[in-house]
Motif scaffolding. Structure first.
Motif, short mmCIF file in Angstrom:
data_model
loop_
_atom_site.label_atom_id
_atom_site.label_comp_id
_atom_site.label_asym_id
_atom_site.label_seq_id
_atom_site.Cartn_x
_atom_site.Cartn_y
_atom_site.Cartn_z
N LEU A 55 -5.74 -5.57 -12.42
CA LEU A 55 -6.07 -6.75 -13.64
C LEU A 55 -4.46 -8.17 -13.25
CD1 LEU A 55 -7.64 -7.71 -15.77
CD2 LEU A 55 -6.20 -6.51 -17.32
N ILE A 56 -3.03 -7.07 -13.09
CA ILE A 56 -2.70 -8.23 -13.04
C ILE A 56 -2.82 -9.05 -11.59
CG2 ILE A 56 0.19 -8.50 -13.06
CD1 ILE A 56 -1.79 -7.97 -15.80
N ARG A 57 -2.93 -8.47 -10.49
CA ARG A 57 -2.71 -8.65 -9.43
C ARG A 57 -4.20 -9.87 -9.68
NH1 ARG A 57 -1.52 -3.87 -7.58
NH2 ARG A 57 -3.95 -3.72 -6.83
N GLN A 58 -4.96 -9.34 -10.34
CA GLN A 58 -6.04 -11.00 -10.16
C GLN A 58 -5.92 -11.45 -10.86
OE1 GLN A 58 -8.81 -9.80 -8.02
NE2 GLN A 58 -9.29 -12.72 -8.79
N VAL A 59 -4.94 -11.84 -11.75
CA VAL A 59 -5.30 -12.81 -12.66
C VAL A 59 -3.82 -13.95 -12.03
CG1 VAL A 59 -4.17 -13.32 -15.01
CG2 VAL A 59 -5.62 -11.27 -14.66
N ILE A 60 -2.75 -13.12 -11.75
CA ILE A 60 -1.94 -13.84 -10.91
C ILE A 60 -2.48 -14.83 -9.34
CG2 ILE A 60 -0.14 -14.05 -8.95
CD1 ILE A 60 1.26 -10.91 -10.85
N ALA A 61 -3.42 -13.89 -9.14
CA ALA A 61 -4.33 -14.39 -7.97
C ALA A 61 -4.75 -15.50 -8.50
CB ALA A 61 -4.73 -14.39 -6.77
N ASP A 62 -5.58 -15.59 -8.97
CA ASP A 62 -6.53 -16.54 -10.17
C ASP A 62 -5.84 -17.88 -10.34
OD1 ASP A 62 -8.93 -15.40 -9.49
OD2 ASP A 62 -8.73 -14.32 -11.32
N VAL A 63 -4.71 -17.16 -11.25
CA VAL A 63 -3.94 -19.03 -11.73
C VAL A 63 -2.82 -19.59 -10.91
CG1 VAL A 63 -2.04 -19.11 -13.30
CG2 VAL A 63 -3.68 -17.08 -14.12
N ILE A 92 -4.98 -9.72 -22.31
CA ILE A 92 -4.97 -8.79 -21.57
C ILE A 92 -4.54 -7.76 -22.91
CG2 ILE A 92 -2.82 -8.13 -20.27
CD1 ILE A 92 -2.70 -10.97 -18.14
N LYS A 93 -3.58 -7.67 -23.64
CA LYS A 93 -3.36 -6.95 -24.09
C LYS A 93 -4.80 -6.33 -24.77
CE LYS A 93 0.88 -8.69 -25.48
NZ LYS A 93 1.66 -9.15 -26.54
N GLN A 94 -6.01 -7.30 -24.71
CA GLN A 94 -6.96 -6.39 -25.35
C GLN A 94 -8.45 -5.48 -24.70
OE1 GLN A 94 -9.06 -9.53 -27.19
NE2 GLN A 94 -7.23 -10.60 -27.61
N SER A 95 -7.76 -6.08 -22.97
CA SER A 95 -8.47 -5.26 -22.04
C SER A 95 -8.79 -3.69 -21.85
CB SER A 95 -8.02 -6.12 -20.90
OG SER A 95 -7.13 -5.29 -20.23
N ARG A 110 -3.63 6.99 -12.70
CA ARG A 110 -5.21 6.13 -12.63
C ARG A 110 -4.94 4.23 -13.50
NH1 ARG A 110 -9.87 8.77 -9.97
NH2 ARG A 110 -8.99 10.48 -9.20
N ALA A 111 -4.62 4.90 -14.83
CA ALA A 111 -4.80 3.55 -15.60
C ALA A 111 -3.93 2.72 -15.01
CB ALA A 111 -4.14 4.31 -16.79
N GLU A 112 -2.69 3.15 -14.43
CA GLU A 112 -1.71 2.11 -14.29
C GLU A 112 -1.79 1.55 -12.82
OE1 GLU A 112 3.14 2.42 -12.58
OE2 GLU A 112 1.94 3.77 -11.45
N SER A 113 -2.56 2.32 -12.30
CA SER A 113 -3.27 1.36 -11.20
C SER A 113 -4.08 0.40 -11.18
CB SER A 113 -3.61 2.36 -9.52
OG SER A 113 -4.73 2.15 -8.62
N ALA A 114 -5.34 0.70 -12.03
CA ALA A 114 -5.87 -0.68 -12.78
C ALA A 114 -5.00 -1.02 -13.57
CB ALA A 114 -7.27 0.24 -13.55
N PHE A 115 -4.68 -0.98 -13.99
CA PHE A 115 -3.62 -2.00 -14.86
C PHE A 115 -3.50 -3.50 -13.91
CE2 PHE A 115 0.00 -3.90 -17.24
CZ PHE A 115 -0.98 -4.67 -18.39
N ASN A 118 -6.19 1.53 -21.43
CA ASN A 118 -5.09 3.03 -20.61
C ASN A 118 -4.75 2.74 -20.61
OD1 ASN A 118 -8.65 3.05 -21.31
ND2 ASN A 118 -9.18 2.20 -19.63
N TYR A 119 -4.19 2.07 -19.78
CA TYR A 119 -2.58 2.02 -19.36
C TYR A 119 -1.66 2.29 -20.26
CZ TYR A 119 1.88 1.09 -17.95
OH TYR A 119 3.57 1.02 -17.42
N VAL A 120 -1.63 1.99 -21.90
CA VAL A 120 -0.47 2.18 -22.63
C VAL A 120 -0.80 3.53 -22.85
CG1 VAL A 120 0.34 1.40 -25.01
CG2 VAL A 120 -0.56 -0.30 -23.88
N ASN A 121 -1.72 3.77 -23.22
CA ASN A 121 -2.62 5.39 -24.00
C ASN A 121 -1.84 6.58 -23.00
OD1 ASN A 121 -3.93 4.04 -26.14
ND2 ASN A 121 -5.25 4.26 -25.80
N ALA A 122 -2.69 6.13 -21.49
CA ALA A 122 -1.71 7.35 -20.71
C ALA A 122 0.12 7.09 -20.43
CB ALA A 122 -2.50 6.53 -19.48
N ARG A 123 0.21 6.11 -21.23
CA ARG A 123 1.69 5.56 -20.65
C ARG A 123 2.19 6.54 -21.80
NH1 ARG A 123 3.85 0.02 -22.09
NH2 ARG A 123 3.78 0.82 -23.61
N ASN A 124 1.85 6.43 -23.11
CA ASN A 124 2.02 7.62 -24.29
C ASN A 124 2.39 8.63 -24.35
OD1 ASN A 124 3.29 4.87 -25.36
ND2 ASN A 124 1.48 4.30 -26.68
#
Length: 108
Positions: free
Chosen positions: A92-100, A15-18, A84-89, A23-29
């Motif tokens: 991704l997390i919602r999809q991971v949780i759904a898959d797991v 996830i951290k490599q995605s 936009r970056a927060e929404s995309a991230f 993009n989220y970390v860069n936008a947050r910073n």
């Protein structure tokens, strides 16, 4: 349990490599580097959340009002990039949780 923990750590690393996370970390910073902009956005997001949680009936008029009041903030390129970056991230997390959690059920 160790294999699950190991796989969880592996998933965390992936996830951290995605691109979504990077993009989220860069936008947050970027947004945090401007304290006033960051605080304004956090205040807007809190007001939005409050309206969604505590407004009975249709919150459209109230949401329209706060969007109109914060038009410059919402259309700021740094804010827009962050949202936009927060929404995309988040997606991704919602999809991971759904898959797991797929096909796992707990009777309580």
């Amino acid at each position: 349990m160790n294999i699950i923990s190991d796989k969880s750590l592996e998933l965390n690393s992936l996830i951290k490599q995605s691109i979504e996370y990077r993009n989220y970390v860069n936008a947050r910073n970027a947004i945090r580097s401007n304290e006033q902009l960051f605080n304004s956005l956090m205040e807007f997001k809190q007001r939005y959340t409050d309206i969604m949680q505590y407004t009975e009936g249709n919150p459209y008029d109230e949401l329209y009002r706060i969007y109109h009041e914060n038009d410059d903030l919402i259309h700021n390129s740094t804010v827009n990039e962050y949202l936009r970056a927060e929404s995309a991230f988040s997606k991704l997390i919602r999809q991971v949780i759904a898959d797991v959690s797929k096909d796992i059920s707990i009777d309580t």
